[in-house]
Each structure stands twice: as C-alpha cells, then as structure tokens.
Design an enzyme around this catalytic site. Structure first.
Site, PDB file in Angstrom:
ATOM      1  N   HIS A  57       0.849  -1.194   0.000  1.00 16.83           N
ATOM      2  CA  HIS A  57       0.000   0.000   0.000  1.00 16.83           C
ATOM      3  C   HIS A  57       0.885   1.244   0.000  1.00 16.83           C
ATOM      4  O   HIS A  57       2.051   1.192   0.401  1.00 16.83           O
ATOM      5  CB  HIS A  57      -0.904   0.007   1.229  1.00 16.83           C
ATOM      6  N   GLU A  59       0.952   3.890   1.876  1.00 13.37           N
ATOM      7  CA  GLU A  59       1.488   4.282   3.188  1.00 13.37           C
ATOM      8  C   GLU A  59       2.649   3.382   3.605  1.00 13.37           C
ATOM      9  O   GLU A  59       3.668   3.869   4.101  1.00 13.37           O
ATOM     10  CB  GLU A  59       0.380   4.224   4.261  1.00 13.37           C
ATOM     11  N   CYS A  87      -6.051   2.117   5.684  1.00 15.43           N
ATOM     12  CA  CYS A  87      -6.687   0.848   6.015  1.00 15.43           C
ATOM     13  C   CYS A  87      -6.120   0.349   7.349  1.00 15.43           C
ATOM     14  O   CYS A  87      -5.125   0.882   7.846  1.00 15.43           O
ATOM     15  CB  CYS A  87      -6.435  -0.167   4.900  1.00 15.43           C
ATOM     16  N   CYS A  90      -2.379  -0.365   7.308  1.00 12.79           N
ATOM     17  CA  CYS A  90      -1.569   0.849   7.242  1.00 12.79           C
ATOM     18  C   CYS A  90      -1.612   1.622   8.557  1.00 12.79           C
ATOM     19  O   CYS A  90      -0.595   2.167   8.983  1.00 12.79           O
ATOM     20  CB  CYS A  90      -2.011   1.716   6.069  1.00 12.79           C
TER      21      CYS A  90
END
Length: 160
Positions: A57, A59, A87, A90
């Site tokens: 992801h 992040e 999410c 993250c």
C-alpha cells in the site's frame, strides 16, 4: 506548515497515485512523508498489482522508503500525507513507525464505493472474534513459540 503547503504535499501524493494507477501498478492511493517543516522525504504509491504484493500500500511503501532514506525505524518527527484514510494494516504500520500526524483525503466509505474492503476489515476488528469465513485463526505450538519469545527477551534484544 500552512494549509497551502499541506495541499501542495497532498498534490504530490495524488500525482504519484494517478501516474502509477494509470500504469496499472496499483490503485488510486498515494502517500508522502515530510518532516515537521514540510520538507518532503519521499513520495510513494500503491504497487500491489505490479509487485503481486497485497501489503504494498502507498502508506507502507512510503514508510519503508522514508525509513531507508533516514536510516531509522522511528518516524516520530515526521508527518504522513495519504490520498485515503489508512486501512487497518496501514494504521498499524503508522503506529509502529511512531508517526503521530496523518493528513488524509478520501474516507473509508469512499474506498468502499469503488470496491475496496477497508470497511469490512474495520468491522471485523470491532468484534471480539473474527468471522472464520473471513479468516480462520488457529493456535498451534504456543509452548515452542513462547520459548522463542523467552530467548529474545533473555538476549535483551531491541523492542520496537
């Protein structure tokens, strides 16, 4: 940092996300990490598709890159800008890296509207147990694993 500076930094994350999204590298997610003065340390985006890595992801990628650049695992003096509310995975990585301030664009329901499952995971985490249809968790060899933990503690290894 002022609102205009923050918007410029967010624009970098959006631009990076749009670029990699259009190249089918990942979804519409971008992130930037700055110091408290607004100096950009890195900009990253989601690379789940290109890397066949569901943990890639934006992040997470930004945290990994910032830690590499800064040669540290502690980002407590830095800020994260991200195109969407992080999410659960993250959020955990952000907490583990000690980032204390996050600026985000879209909300979890915005991601859900285009097909992402963040809300489902957040709902599972609110429960006292996880639905086995989503994730079947089974404990195995706890005693042996505890020995490993004890060895780590006896060696006075770093806690992070």
């Amino acid at each position: 940092m002022d609102i205009n500076s923050n918007k410029k930094i967010m624009a970098l994350a959006i631009e990076q996300a749009r670029d990699t999204m259009n190249k089918d590298i990942g979804g519409p997610f971008g992130a930037a990490i700055t110091d408290k003065e607004g100096n950009v340390i890195c900009v990253a985006s989601n690379s789940v598709i290109a890397g066949n890595d569901p943990t890639a992801h934006a992040e997470i990628n930004a945290i990994r890159e910032a830690c590499r650049i800064l040669n540290t695992i502690d980002l407590s003096d830095y800020y994260l800008f991200t195109t969407a509310f992080p999410c659960p995975m993250c959020v955990s990585a952000i907490i583990w890296s000690n980032i204390k301030k996050v600026f985000y664009g879209c909300e979890p329901l915005d991601a859900e509207k285009i097909g992402f499952r963040d809300q489902l995971i957040y709902q599972q985490l609110k429960k006292t147990s996880i639905d086995s249809e989503i994730l079947n968790l089974q404990q195995l060899n706890r005693e042996e694993c505890l020995k490993l933990f004890e060895e780590y503690q006896e060696k006075s290894k770093s806690i992070y």
